[in-house]
Scaffold this active site. Structure first.
Site, short mmCIF file in Angstrom:
data_model
loop_
_atom_site.label_atom_id
_atom_site.label_comp_id
_atom_site.label_asym_id
_atom_site.label_seq_id
_atom_site.Cartn_x
_atom_site.Cartn_y
_atom_site.Cartn_z
N ALA A 268 72.81 -36.52 19.96
CA ALA A 268 74.20 -36.10 20.20
C ALA A 268 74.81 -36.79 21.42
O ALA A 268 76.03 -36.90 21.51
CB ALA A 268 74.27 -34.60 20.35
N THR A 269 73.99 -37.24 22.35
CA THR A 269 74.54 -37.98 23.49
C THR A 269 75.28 -39.21 22.97
O THR A 269 76.43 -39.48 23.35
CB THR A 269 73.42 -38.36 24.48
N ASN B 283 76.06 -24.48 25.42
CA ASN B 283 74.60 -24.48 25.49
C ASN B 283 74.03 -23.57 26.57
O ASN B 283 72.86 -23.21 26.53
CB ASN B 283 74.08 -25.91 25.69
N GLN C 93 75.08 -27.01 19.34
CA GLN C 93 74.51 -25.66 19.34
C GLN C 93 75.10 -24.78 18.24
O GLN C 93 74.69 -23.64 18.07
CB GLN C 93 74.72 -25.00 20.71
N SER D 97 72.84 -32.78 16.54
CA SER D 97 71.58 -33.34 17.02
C SER D 97 70.42 -32.77 16.22
O SER D 97 70.40 -31.57 15.91
CB SER D 97 71.42 -32.98 18.50
N HIS E 109 67.05 -32.49 17.10
CA HIS E 109 65.98 -31.72 17.73
C HIS E 109 66.36 -30.29 18.10
O HIS E 109 65.50 -29.51 18.48
CB HIS E 109 65.38 -32.48 18.93
N THR F 110 68.93 -50.84 12.82
CA THR F 110 68.26 -50.37 11.60
C THR F 110 68.20 -48.85 11.60
O THR F 110 67.80 -48.24 12.60
CB THR F 110 66.84 -50.97 11.53
N CYS G 136 69.50 -29.19 30.61
CA CYS G 136 70.07 -30.50 30.92
C CYS G 136 70.45 -30.61 32.39
O CYS G 136 70.67 -31.70 32.88
CB CYS G 136 71.30 -30.77 30.06
N1 PMP Z 1 75.70 -31.34 23.50
C1 PMP Z 1 75.15 -30.14 23.70
C2 PMP Z 1 76.02 -28.91 23.61
C3 PMP Z 1 73.79 -30.02 23.97
O1 PMP Z 1 73.25 -28.81 24.16
C4 PMP Z 1 73.01 -31.20 24.02
C5 PMP Z 1 71.52 -31.13 24.34
N2 PMP Z 1 71.19 -30.32 25.44
C6 PMP Z 1 73.62 -32.44 23.81
C7 PMP Z 1 74.98 -32.47 23.55
C8 PMP Z 1 72.85 -33.73 23.85
O2 PMP Z 1 72.07 -33.86 22.70
P1 PMP Z 1 70.88 -34.92 22.56
O3 PMP Z 1 69.71 -34.35 23.28
O4 PMP Z 1 70.66 -35.02 21.08
O5 PMP Z 1 71.36 -36.21 23.13
#
Ligand code: PMP
Length: 368
Positions: free
Chosen positions: A72-73, A151, A181, A196, A198, A234, A316
């Site tokens: 998601a980043t 989050n 989330q 995301s 994970h 890829t 984070c």
């Molecule tokens: N957005 C939110 C709301 C998150 O909680 C997170 C992960 N903590 C991210 C973005 C980033 O996701 P990723 O670890 O897949 O880069």
């Protein structure tokens, strides 16, 4: 072990692991190759796209593209920076919130440094947050970027209502939703939606960006032109196979989460000096509370001695105060003693009871 840090990352489910191993063993072709092995891999990617479009729409598939990313980043960076590049002429204003994850917030900081005017709204200041965000939208608003579920506290936004209000205020404004989330837990609406793997029991290193039909976004990564030139590199077929399997196998149940949250809150109510930072606007799987007189890290490590894993505020923010709790009206002192508990489908009542028992013991042990 009692793992209660699912908002940081969730254990990969058996279905995901099986799909990853199967893809790696049997479907390892490059989706860009013209032969049958490549085609077989490409089918994994296109099937996963369909599954994600359906899951995003809560059953009725959303119309548009799904780009697979590294997480998601990358999805947030692509959405925010890529929109600014394509829709520069739509205006110089960006509306966002004071509670975004750094992967969105820092991309918006970059836009600000490039001359965009940014409005950052805090939930504590508004009864109707969706309405306030839409009210901030003017004729020169190029982008609104807002998370679906916070989050740190679980605070949830009605993205369908938000989308409608923003388009009414300015049909040209692009709406980006960071739904990391909220994915699989609520219906979602947006021109661009980040998710995301994970966080939903797939592996780390895979995410997606939904791009609504008709919306343009400039690529962050250029190169081989994969994924319609929108995300070169890829495709990570194995991770994508696992992502699809995890979406299909997802078992989170809102009602069950609500029962577990109620059990936790009932228990906490019997202890003194607890401030609950997740109110009724929050999704029930994330519960944030402050334990006065015991710093977050002290509580976190004391719980760890019992093999209970929680987070301080947000994983984070690595122990640093993020400022997000302040935007919910939590004092700095309470933020320094905040604990975040995040549930998954495997969380049991016994887990919650053991957590509460241990918190109680730690309060007696550490409170000053
Ligand atoms: N957005 C939110 C709301 C998150 O909680 C997170 C992960 N903590 C991210 C973005 C980033 O996701 P990723 O670890 O897949 O880069």
């Amino acid at each position: 072990m009692v793992y209660l840090d699912n908002a940081a990352t969730a254990k990969p489910c058996a279905e995901c692991v099986e799909a990853v191993v199967k893809a790696a063993g049997e479907r390892f072709g490059n989706p860009g190759s013209l032969h049958g092995m490549g085609i077989a891999s490409g089918q994994i990617v296109s099937s996963a796209k369909k599954t994600i479009l359906a899951a995003l729409g809560g059953g009725t598939a959303l119309e548009g593209e799904v780009l697979f990313t590294s997480g998601a980043t990358e999805s947030n960076n692509t959405a925010i920076l890529g929109t600014a590049e394509k829709y520069r002429r739509n205006g110089k204003k960006v509306v966002t919130t004071a509670i975004e994850h750094p992967s969105a917030a820092k991309a918006i900081d970059l836009l600000e440094a490039r001359g965009y005017e940014v409005a950052r709204l805090a939930p504590k200041d508004y009864e109707d947050f969706e309405g306030a965000l839409a009210d901030a939208v003017g004729g020169d608003t190029m982008l609104v970027s807002c998370m679906a579920v916070n989050n740190e506290t679980g605070y949830a936004v009605d993205t369908a209502r938000l989308y409608k209000l923003i388009k009414r205020a300015n049909p040209q404004t692009i709406v980006h939703i960071d739904a990391v989330q909220g994915f699989l837990k609520m219906p979602l609406e947006g021109d661009l939606i980040s998710v995301s793997g994970h966080k939903i029991h797939a592996l780390k290193g895979v995410g997606a960006l939904y791009v609504k039909k008709g919306i343009r976004v400039a690529p962050l990564l250029v190169g081989g032109g994969q994924q319609k030139d929108l995300r070169s590199g890829t495709e990570t077929v194995e991770l994508i196979a696992g992502f699809e399997a995890a979406v299909k196998a997802y078992r989170g149940d809102k009602e069950r989460f609500a029962r577990l949250k109620a059990r936790l809150l009932d228990n906490l109510a019997q202890m003194s000096g607890i401030r609950v930072n997740s109110d009724e606007k929050c999704m029930p799987n994330i519960i944030n509370f402050s334990v006065s007189g015991v710093r977050s890290e002290i509580m976190l490590h004391a719980l760890e001695e019992k093999e209970i894993y929680v987070s301080s505020g947000s994983a984070c923010s690595r122990g640093k105060r993020s400022g997000v709790l302040a935007a919910f009206g939590v004092s700095d002192k309470d933020a320094d003693s905040a604990v975040r508990v995040s549930l998954c489908a495997d969380t049991s009542e016994d887990d919650i009871d053991f957590l509460c028992e241990s918190i109680k013991a730690n309060i007696e042990r550490f409170r000053r």
